[in-house]
Design a protein around this motif. Structure first.
Motif, PDB file in Angstrom:
ATOM      1  N   THR A  12       0.846  -1.196   0.000  1.00 60.53           N
ATOM      2  CA  THR A  12       0.000   0.000   0.000  1.00 60.53           C
ATOM      3  C   THR A  12       0.883   1.249   0.000  1.00 60.53           C
ATOM      4  OG1 THR A  12      -1.590  -1.275   1.268  1.00 60.53           O
ATOM      5  CG2 THR A  12      -1.973   1.090   1.150  1.00 60.53           C
ATOM      6  N   GLY A  15       2.268   2.069  -3.314  1.00 61.04           N
ATOM      7  CA  GLY A  15       1.321   2.401  -4.391  1.00 61.04           C
ATOM      8  C   GLY A  15       0.908   1.186  -5.201  1.00 61.04           C
ATOM      9  N   GLN A  16       1.124  -0.034  -4.648  1.00 67.01           N
ATOM     10  CA  GLN A  16       0.764  -1.272  -5.368  1.00 67.01           C
ATOM     11  C   GLN A  16      -0.570  -1.795  -4.819  1.00 67.01           C
ATOM     12  OE1 GLN A  16       2.178  -2.658  -7.961  1.00 67.01           O
ATOM     13  NE2 GLN A  16       4.039  -1.446  -8.110  1.00 67.01           N
ATOM     14  N   GLN A  17      -1.634  -0.969  -5.016  1.00 67.96           N
ATOM     15  CA  GLN A  17      -2.931  -1.314  -4.424  1.00 67.96           C
ATOM     16  C   GLN A  17      -3.519  -2.604  -4.978  1.00 67.96           C
ATOM     17  OE1 GLN A  17      -1.938   1.765  -4.484  1.00 67.96           O
ATOM     18  NE2 GLN A  17      -2.444   2.439  -2.417  1.00 67.96           N
ATOM     19  N   ASP A  18      -3.369  -2.840  -6.283  1.00 67.26           N
ATOM     20  CA  ASP A  18      -3.971  -4.053  -6.884  1.00 67.26           C
ATOM     21  C   ASP A  18      -3.425  -5.309  -6.229  1.00 67.26           C
ATOM     22  OD1 ASP A  18      -5.375  -2.503  -8.570  1.00 67.26           O
ATOM     23  OD2 ASP A  18      -4.296  -3.064 -10.408  1.00 67.26           O
ATOM     24  N   ALA A  20      -1.922  -5.475  -3.312  1.00 67.86           N
ATOM     25  CA  ALA A  20      -2.306  -5.488  -1.891  1.00 67.86           C
ATOM     26  C   ALA A  20      -3.704  -6.095  -1.747  1.00 67.86           C
ATOM     27  CB  ALA A  20      -2.263  -4.074  -1.332  1.00 67.86           C
ATOM     28  N   LYS A  21      -4.604  -5.686  -2.657  1.00 69.24           N
ATOM     29  CA  LYS A  21      -5.983  -6.174  -2.593  1.00 69.24           C
ATOM     30  C   LYS A  21      -6.034  -7.680  -2.893  1.00 69.24           C
ATOM     31  CE  LYS A  21     -10.423  -5.009  -4.597  1.00 69.24           C
ATOM     32  NZ  LYS A  21     -10.899  -4.552  -5.877  1.00 69.24           N
TER      33      LYS A  21
END
Ligand code: UTP
Length: 477
Positions: A12, A15-18, A20-21
């Motif tokens: 997170t 900036g690697q939200q995908d 992380a999700k």
């Protein structure tokens, strides 16, 4: 290792939200598996690479002023021959004194050759089907015998081919070498990212799409594995590095080791004459006054095509990727984070979309990051470049067909061995196409033309395709 929560937080923050999700939505061993991979990443470095190579300006950077490299020419007169002799003797002393390690780069994918398995297992030899690994191993054995030295052999693999490579060596009984004298080091990896967004890609629901970090990864691989310290403790001063796909390579050639050593160089090059201005070889040159490699894609046409009064190419020095690297230099480069620049490779990589669908791209969709070994050259305080005779030491196998293929290498090897036999007074029959018949000489019988001439029994004749085994016996009857 580390916890899932740590991995999600780190992603997170980066900036690697995908990803992380996706990690959050997994459970059980799969979730831990992916978390472990994330926790092993250097996300700070990955972030820097994404900023530079995905989000940053990708227009060509100025190359700097390119001028000719100083080279040690092939000996053409008494002075040249005497210099070469002094270098040979210095190199031989280094070998005898156990100051040299051989290093094979074998972590590449070999995608152009399209061979199934590690490239070193490619059976290039026309009669026996001897593989590249077997050929290199036989040269190592012959060099050990000739100089009465241990000559440790280090081999760099990648996570993708490490297991297969070790299995090949085990099945082949290490090609007759003491297994303790062959050390495998695995190079590092970096994640492939989406070319548009910089999102880290997944190969499967719980694995990141990882790619080898380029042949420049050898420095980190040697350092992290403890091999550099091991060499240093054993009194080894110089690493001779070579590529897996050149069956003609003259491993630990004493002349090269000697020139490098006598000049007090930290990293050195072997160069051969390019056959044409556009030949796809790196050029050894100076950039802004410092020895460096200019990739063929970066060399301006007007320089590539520039000719001397006698018609020869001004920028002729094609690199065959054979280097001497001092152990102390490698130690210095790997103090802290490796200071080699990275390059971007725009590739087609099958991966999972954020919603879990498999995407098989038809156009390049991803960026891989690679470091190149030769980018260390400008960091060397002293670097020499020795010219080599192309016919004697260069027959790369890069492509499935055409130039630089298995077929072209076999032809070049036949021509080389044919010259050795002719020099020993043995005439070589021609095949139906007028070219020399298929020939093989086990390096353990003869490493060069002089050794062949000295060892062939009186009255030896060739009456057709011939493979000489380690004792000089004809393997094909
Ligand atoms: P190449 O640049 O020819 O790449 O490698 P490659 O992966 O073998 O082949 P292609 O480009 O996919 O067709 C030159 C040398 O560097 C090694 C290779 O094994 C070869 O000996 N190499 C390359 C590594 O050890 N690691 C890498 O990450 C890349």
């Amino acid at each position: 290792m580390g916890s899932v929560a740590t991995a999600i937080d780190a992603l997170t923050a980066a900036g690697q939200q995908d990803l992380a999700k996706a990690l959050d939505q997994l459970d059980g061993p799969s979730q831990q598996h992916l978390a472990d991979q994330v926790n092993a990443l250097d996300l700070e470095l990955v972030g820097e690479l994404i900023n530079e190579f995905v989000k940053g300006d990708q227009s060509d950077k100025p190359l700097g002023e390119v001028t000719e490299a100083e080279t040690i020419p092939l000996p053409a007169d008494d002075a040249g021959r005497s210099n070469e002799k002094a270098a040979r003797e210095a190199g031989e002393t280094l070998l005898r004194d156990g100051k040299v390690a051989a290093f094979l780069l074998a972590g590449g994918q070999g995608s152009r050759l399209g061979f199934d398995g590690p490239k070193g297992d490619y059976p290039y030899a026309p009669i026996t089907g001897r593989t590249l690994f077997a050929q290199h191993a036989a040269k190592i054995a012959a060099t050990r015998t000739r100089y009465g030295c241990d000559l440790p052999w280090y081999i760099m693999t990648s996570p993708q081919n490490d297991e297969a490579t070790k299995a090949i060596f085990t099945a082949a009984d290490h090609f007759g070498l003491d297994p303790a004298s062959v050390t495998f080091v695995v190079q590092g990896t970096l994640p492939a990212v989406d070319a548009e967004t910089g999102a880290i890609l997944r190969a499967t629901p719980d694995t990141i799409s990882l790619a080898a970090d380029g042949h420049g990864g050898l420095f980190t691989a040697l350092r992290k594995s403890g091999a550099l310290e091991e060499m240093s403790a054993a009194g080894i001063s110089t690493i001779f590095s070579f590529q897996v796909d050149n069956p003609k390579v003259r491993i630990c050639r004493p002349e090269f080791l000697g020139y490098h050593h006598l000049a007090g160089a930290e990293m050195s090059n072997t160069a051969v004459r390019k056959v044409s201005p556009g030949e796809k070889m790196g050029l050894v040159a100076k950039i802004d006054g410092t020895t460096a490699m200019v990739e063929y894609t970066d060399l301006p046409d007007e320089l590539a095509e520039m000719r001397n009064d006698d018609g020869s190419l001004t920028y002729w020095a094609g690199s065959i990727a054979v280097h001497c690297i001092d152990v102390d230099f490698a130690l210095r480069l790997t103090e802290g984070r490796l200071q080699l620049p990275f390059h971007r490779a725009h590739k087609k990589i099958t991966h999972l979309r954020a919603d879990g669908e498999v995407v098989t791209p038809t156009e390049p969709n991803a960026i891989k990051f690679e470091a190149f070994l030769f980018d260390a050259l400008p960091m060397a305080s002293v670097s020499i470049t020795m010219e080599s005779a192309r016919d004697d030491e260069f027959s790369p196998i890069k492509n499935a067909e055409g130039s630089n293929s298995g077929e072209s290498a076999r032809e070049l090897m036949n021509e080389l061995y044919s010259r050795w036999f002719e020099a020993a007074g043995v005439s070589v029959p021609a095949a139906a196409d007028g070219k020399p018949v298929n020939l093989e000489i086990d390096p353990r019988f003869a490493l060069d033309a002089d050794e062949l001439a000295a060892k062939l029994p009186a009255g030896f004749t060739l009456d057709g395709p011939t493979a000489l085994g380690p004792d000089g016996n004809k393997l094909n009857g």
